[in-house]
Write a protein that holds these residues in place. Structure first.
Motif, PDB file in Angstrom:
ATOM      1  N   LYS A 180      -6.880  17.184  -2.922  1.00 33.48           N
ATOM      2  CA  LYS A 180      -5.787  18.152  -3.067  1.00 33.48           C
ATOM      3  C   LYS A 180      -4.994  17.878  -4.343  1.00 33.48           C
ATOM      4  N   SER A 181      -5.515  17.006  -5.184  1.00 30.35           N
ATOM      5  CA  SER A 181      -4.751  16.565  -6.359  1.00 30.35           C
ATOM      6  C   SER A 181      -4.592  17.653  -7.415  1.00 30.35           C
ATOM      7  N   ASN A 182      -3.484  17.562  -8.143  1.00 29.50           N
ATOM      8  CA  ASN A 182      -3.316  18.428  -9.301  1.00 29.50           C
ATOM      9  C   ASN A 182      -4.199  17.916 -10.431  1.00 29.50           C
ATOM     10  N   ILE A 183      -4.550  18.853 -11.316  1.00 31.94           N
ATOM     11  CA  ILE A 183      -5.520  18.518 -12.364  1.00 31.94           C
ATOM     12  C   ILE A 183      -5.024  19.003 -13.717  1.00 31.94           C
ATOM     13  N   LEU A 184      -5.221  18.187 -14.735  1.00 36.61           N
ATOM     14  CA  LEU A 184      -4.899  18.622 -16.092  1.00 36.61           C
ATOM     15  C   LEU A 184      -6.185  18.655 -16.917  1.00 36.61           C
ATOM     16  N   ILE A 185      -6.495  19.841 -17.442  1.00 37.27           N
ATOM     17  CA  ILE A 185      -7.696  19.977 -18.271  1.00 37.27           C
ATOM     18  C   ILE A 185      -7.266  20.016 -19.737  1.00 37.27           C
ATOM     19  N   THR A 186      -7.839  19.132 -20.545  1.00 36.03           N
ATOM     20  CA  THR A 186      -7.484  19.117 -21.958  1.00 36.03           C
ATOM     21  C   THR A 186      -8.723  19.396 -22.796  1.00 36.03           C
ATOM     22  N   GLY A 187      -8.496  19.879 -23.994  1.00 37.94           N
ATOM     23  CA  GLY A 187      -9.615  20.154 -24.894  1.00 37.94           C
ATOM     24  C   GLY A 187      -9.190  21.189 -25.917  1.00 37.94           C
ATOM     25  N   GLU A 188      -9.872  21.172 -27.051  1.00 35.93           N
ATOM     26  CA  GLU A 188      -9.565  22.131 -28.111  1.00 35.93           C
ATOM     27  C   GLU A 188      -9.822  23.547 -27.621  1.00 35.93           C
ATOM     28  N   SER A 189      -9.344  24.498 -28.413  1.00 33.70           N
ATOM     29  CA  SER A 189      -9.552  25.899 -28.091  1.00 33.70           C
ATOM     30  C   SER A 189     -11.047  26.221 -27.997  1.00 33.70           C
ATOM     31  N   GLY A 190     -11.414  26.970 -26.957  1.00 29.38           N
ATOM     32  CA  GLY A 190     -12.801  27.424 -26.836  1.00 29.38           C
ATOM     33  C   GLY A 190     -13.768  26.411 -26.258  1.00 29.38           C
ATOM     34  N   THR A 191     -13.268  25.308 -25.695  1.00 33.56           N
ATOM     35  CA  THR A 191     -14.182  24.298 -25.158  1.00 33.56           C
ATOM     36  C   THR A 191     -14.566  24.561 -23.708  1.00 33.56           C
ATOM     37  N   GLY A 192     -13.953  25.559 -23.068  1.00 34.19           N
ATOM     38  CA  GLY A 192     -14.351  25.903 -21.701  1.00 34.19           C
ATOM     39  C   GLY A 192     -13.350  25.496 -20.633  1.00 34.19           C
ATOM     40  N   LYS A 193     -12.086  25.362 -21.007  1.00 31.46           N
ATOM     41  CA  LYS A 193     -11.082  24.895 -20.031  1.00 31.46           C
ATOM     42  C   LYS A 193     -10.909  25.867 -18.870  1.00 31.46           C
ATOM     43  N   GLU A 194     -10.831  27.156 -19.221  1.00 26.34           N
ATOM     44  CA  GLU A 194     -10.629  28.140 -18.160  1.00 26.34           C
ATOM     45  C   GLU A 194     -11.850  28.217 -17.246  1.00 26.34           C
ATOM     46  N   MET A 195     -13.000  28.096 -17.842  1.00 24.50           N
ATOM     47  CA  MET A 195     -14.239  28.119 -17.075  1.00 24.50           C
ATOM     48  C   MET A 195     -14.267  26.968 -16.062  1.00 24.50           C
ATOM     49  N   VAL A 196     -13.852  25.797 -16.517  1.00 29.39           N
ATOM     50  CA  VAL A 196     -13.824  24.629 -15.632  1.00 29.39           C
ATOM     51  C   VAL A 196     -12.798  24.838 -14.510  1.00 29.39           C
ATOM     52  N   ALA A 197     -11.649  25.425 -14.857  1.00 31.62           N
ATOM     53  CA  ALA A 197     -10.623  25.678 -13.830  1.00 31.62           C
ATOM     54  C   ALA A 197     -11.190  26.579 -12.736  1.00 31.62           C
ATOM     55  N   HIS A 198     -11.895  27.632 -13.134  1.00 27.36           N
ATOM     56  CA  HIS A 198     -12.517  28.537 -12.156  1.00 27.36           C
ATOM     57  C   HIS A 198     -13.530  27.788 -11.297  1.00 27.36           C
ATOM     58  N   ALA A 199     -14.343  26.969 -11.955  1.00 27.90           N
ATOM     59  CA  ALA A 199     -15.390  26.248 -11.221  1.00 27.90           C
ATOM     60  C   ALA A 199     -14.755  25.323 -10.189  1.00 27.90           C
ATOM     61  N   ILE A 200     -13.694  24.645 -10.558  1.00 23.90           N
ATOM     62  CA  ILE A 200     -13.024  23.754  -9.599  1.00 23.90           C
ATOM     63  C   ILE A 200     -12.533  24.566  -8.401  1.00 23.90           C
ATOM     64  N   HIS A 201     -11.918  25.713  -8.712  1.00 29.08           N
ATOM     65  CA  HIS A 201     -11.415  26.542  -7.609  1.00 29.08           C
ATOM     66  C   HIS A 201     -12.552  26.974  -6.685  1.00 29.08           C
ATOM     67  N   SER A 202     -13.639  27.426  -7.276  1.00 30.98           N
ATOM     68  CA  SER A 202     -14.695  27.967  -6.406  1.00 30.98           C
ATOM     69  C   SER A 202     -15.379  26.871  -5.588  1.00 30.98           C
ATOM     70  N   LEU A 203     -15.243  25.633  -6.020  1.00 29.66           N
ATOM     71  CA  LEU A 203     -15.836  24.536  -5.235  1.00 29.66           C
ATOM     72  C   LEU A 203     -14.841  23.922  -4.246  1.00 29.66           C
ATOM     73  N   SER A 204     -13.574  24.356  -4.315  1.00 28.21           N
ATOM     74  CA  SER A 204     -12.531  23.718  -3.501  1.00 28.21           C
ATOM     75  C   SER A 204     -12.423  24.370  -2.130  1.00 28.21           C
ATOM     76  N   GLU A 205     -13.100  23.804  -1.157  1.00 32.09           N
ATOM     77  CA  GLU A 205     -13.035  24.409   0.174  1.00 32.09           C
ATOM     78  C   GLU A 205     -11.656  24.286   0.792  1.00 32.09           C
ATOM     79  N   GLY A 206     -10.906  23.279   0.378  1.00 30.23           N
ATOM     80  CA  GLY A 206      -9.561  23.088   0.924  1.00 30.23           C
ATOM     81  C   GLY A 206      -8.561  24.128   0.432  1.00 30.23           C
ATOM     82  N   PHE A 207      -8.939  24.932  -0.560  1.00 32.57           N
ATOM     83  CA  PHE A 207      -8.019  25.948  -1.088  1.00 32.57           C
ATOM     84  C   PHE A 207      -8.704  27.310  -1.117  1.00 32.57           C
ATOM     85  N   PRO A 208      -8.806  27.945   0.071  1.00 35.54           N
ATOM     86  CA  PRO A 208      -9.563  29.202   0.154  1.00 35.54           C
ATOM     87  C   PRO A 208      -8.819  30.414  -0.409  1.00 35.54           C
ATOM     88  N   GLY A 209      -7.536  30.237  -0.785  1.00 42.84           N
ATOM     89  CA  GLY A 209      -6.759  31.377  -1.291  1.00 42.84           C
ATOM     90  C   GLY A 209      -7.227  31.816  -2.671  1.00 42.84           C
TER      91      GLY A 209
END
Ligand SMILES: Nc1ncnc2c1ncn2[C@@H]1O[C@H](COP(=O)(O)OP(=O)(O)OP(=O)(O)O)[C@@H](O)[C@H]1O
Ligand SMILES: [Mg+2]
Length: 457
Positions: free
Chosen positions: A164-193
């Motif tokens: 349930k931890s908060n996460i900070l994604i770092t990286g230069e522009s265009g490295t895929g931060k938003e993509m990773v955020a989505h992937a984490i959400h879609s794999l997070s069964e504890g957060f179905p919202g």
């Protein structure tokens, strides 16, 4: 797209007049006087709706229906039944027909049924499209990369998804931060919202608080009614705070309180609301620098950075480039209906050695443009329009490169426009882009005067 209908009935007068009616109503119709030809047609074409008489020579309507269910399960089937075959029509519903109508057929009745089925088909198509869009954008297997650096990223994503931890994604522009955020959400069964994204750099400072926490009617001049904030919208889900480095200090205090107390208070309200969600924040700034210059709160940083995911710039994981190139070539090739599936060795060499300051987004754009320009099955060096840059004097070379690219793109578009005598729709088709994209390019590249000259010549 027109709704495509197959009509099979051996009674000629009915078939011909009804085909005419359907044409007048704007449908595409193929008509057949026997079941065998109808089955042949089903194997070759995709019909939205099939209208089948039950008694027909060759193969009867039930046989045709069974074939449709097998080879084209999304086609909606309407059976036509005469006196004496009603029971078979009822049976047909069990086999997968959607409707039946009685002979003599009343055109208006059956037209109404056809329109309902056509509407159903459209919704179904949209749904299929939506689902596949969602699936393809948000799934982790869309994240390409098997460099050691990316392997570490994947490992962290899988581990953190179950917490349930908060996460900070770092990286230069265009490295895929938003993509990773989505992937984490879609794999997070504890957060179905829901996954709710906020770009902190895009909201005016005065509005951030009310956007995040909501407000009560009358709490400020433009607050004409109660409004729920993004925190509430993301209950039980993920709140993605993009560009967190741009969040004003005044708002950082309130965010910190919300994270610590797990409660928020809408602007102008006296009651707080409990919140249960995960915060994923992202930034391309080095937050430790921001902390040392007093632009970011250290306590908030530690609250958000419980788990950190760092996306290395593309130039530090060049071994991922070939797979990424292959992925984007396949993507744009099929999107634009081209026949260009490979990249020449020399072109790949250039791509491997380029600086990629804009990281994967830049690579994606370069490939998109290359596919537009590619004239045969292979992407060549000239299609990608890049020159290898050495690390010194990058800035001036970069500017030179930008200019060269603009020039190249302009010339190319002009050439195609000329070929089509200035017809933008035809030119856009030829370029493999939409007309609106062509208009945008014309204005971005300041080509209007060139085009006028084209018209005059
Ligand atoms: N590993 C990857 N595999 C495939 N596509 C990727 C990958 N990383 C990024 N992309 C694509 O590159 C583009 C940029 O990614 P994204 O928006 O996630 O980056 P970002 O780090 O949030 O960038 P910015 O800081 O500019 O907002 C997107 O179109 C995304 O689909
Ligand atoms: Mg982003």
């Amino acid at each position: 797209m027109k709704t495509r209908i197959l009509l099979a009935d051996d009674e000629q007068t009915f078939r011909l007049t009804f085909t005419k009616v359907l044409h007048e109503e704007g449908f595409d119709v193929d008509d057949f006087d026997n079941g065998l030809d109808a089955i042949d047609a089903i194997k070759k074409n995709a019909y939205d709706i099939a209208i089948l008489d039950i008694q027909m020579p060759g193969a009867d309507g039930i046989k045709v229906l069974k074939e449709i269910v097998k080879v084209s399960p999304n086609t909606r089937v309407i059976m036509i039944t005469a006196y004496g075959t009603v029971e078979m029509a009822v049976e047909a519903i069990k086999f997968g027909a959607s409707e039946y109508v009685m002979k003599p057929v009343i055109f208006d009745d059956v037209l109404l049924k056809i329109k309902q089925q056509a509407r159903y088909r459209r919704l179904q198509e949209e749904n299929i499209q939506l689902k596949s869009d969602l699936g393809s954008i948000f799934s982790i297997d869309q994240i390409i990369g098997d460099s050691p650096a990316m392997a570490r990223v994947f490992e962290t994503i899988y581990k953190v998804a179950n917490t349930k931890s908060n996460i900070l994604i770092t990286g230069e522009s265009g490295t895929g931060k938003e993509m990773v955020a989505h992937a984490i959400h879609s794999l997070s069964e504890g957060f179905p919202g829901r996954f709710v994204a906020v770009n902190c750099s895009a909201i005016p400072e005065g509005l951030i608080e009310s956007e995040l926490f909501g407000h009560k009617k009358g709490s400020f001049t433009s607050a004409v009614e109660d409004k729920k904030g993004l925190f509430e919208a993301a209950q039980e889900g993920t709140l993605f705070l993009d560009e967190i480095g741009y969040m004003p200090l005044s708002c950082q205090v309130k965010l910190l309180r919300a994270v610590e107390e797990r409660r928020i208070t809408p602007v102008g309200s006296t009651e707080s609301i409990p919140i249960e969600l995960r915060i994923v924040a992202a930034t391309n700034k080095i937050l430790l620098n921001e902390i040392s210059t007093g632009h970011f709160r250290e306590d908030l940083y530690y609250r958000l950075n419980v788990v950190g995911v760092h996306l290395p710039p593309l130039r530090e994981r060049r071994e991922d480039i070939p797979k990424l190139v292959e992925h984007f070539v396949a993507k744009y090739n099929s999107q634009m209906g081209k026949n260009c599936a490979s990249v020449s060795e020399r072109a790949m060499n250039v791509l491997m050695n380029y600086e990629w300051k804009g990281n994967i987004r830049e690579l994606q754009n370069v490939i998109e443009r290359a596919i537009i320009f590619a004239e045969d099955e292979t992407v060549n060096v000239s299609d990608i329009g890049l020159v290898s840059v050495s690390s010194d004097s990058i800035d001036s070379q970069e500017r030179g490169l930008q200019d060269a690219l603009r020039c190249f793109e302009k010339e190319y578009i002009l050439r195609v426009l000329k070929k089509h005598k200035g017809d933008k729709a035809l030119a856009a088709g030829d370029l493999g882009i939409g007309v609106s994209t062509l208009y945008r390019k014309i204005s971005e590249l300041e080509m209007n005067s060139d085009i006028e000259r084209l018209g005059a010549s």
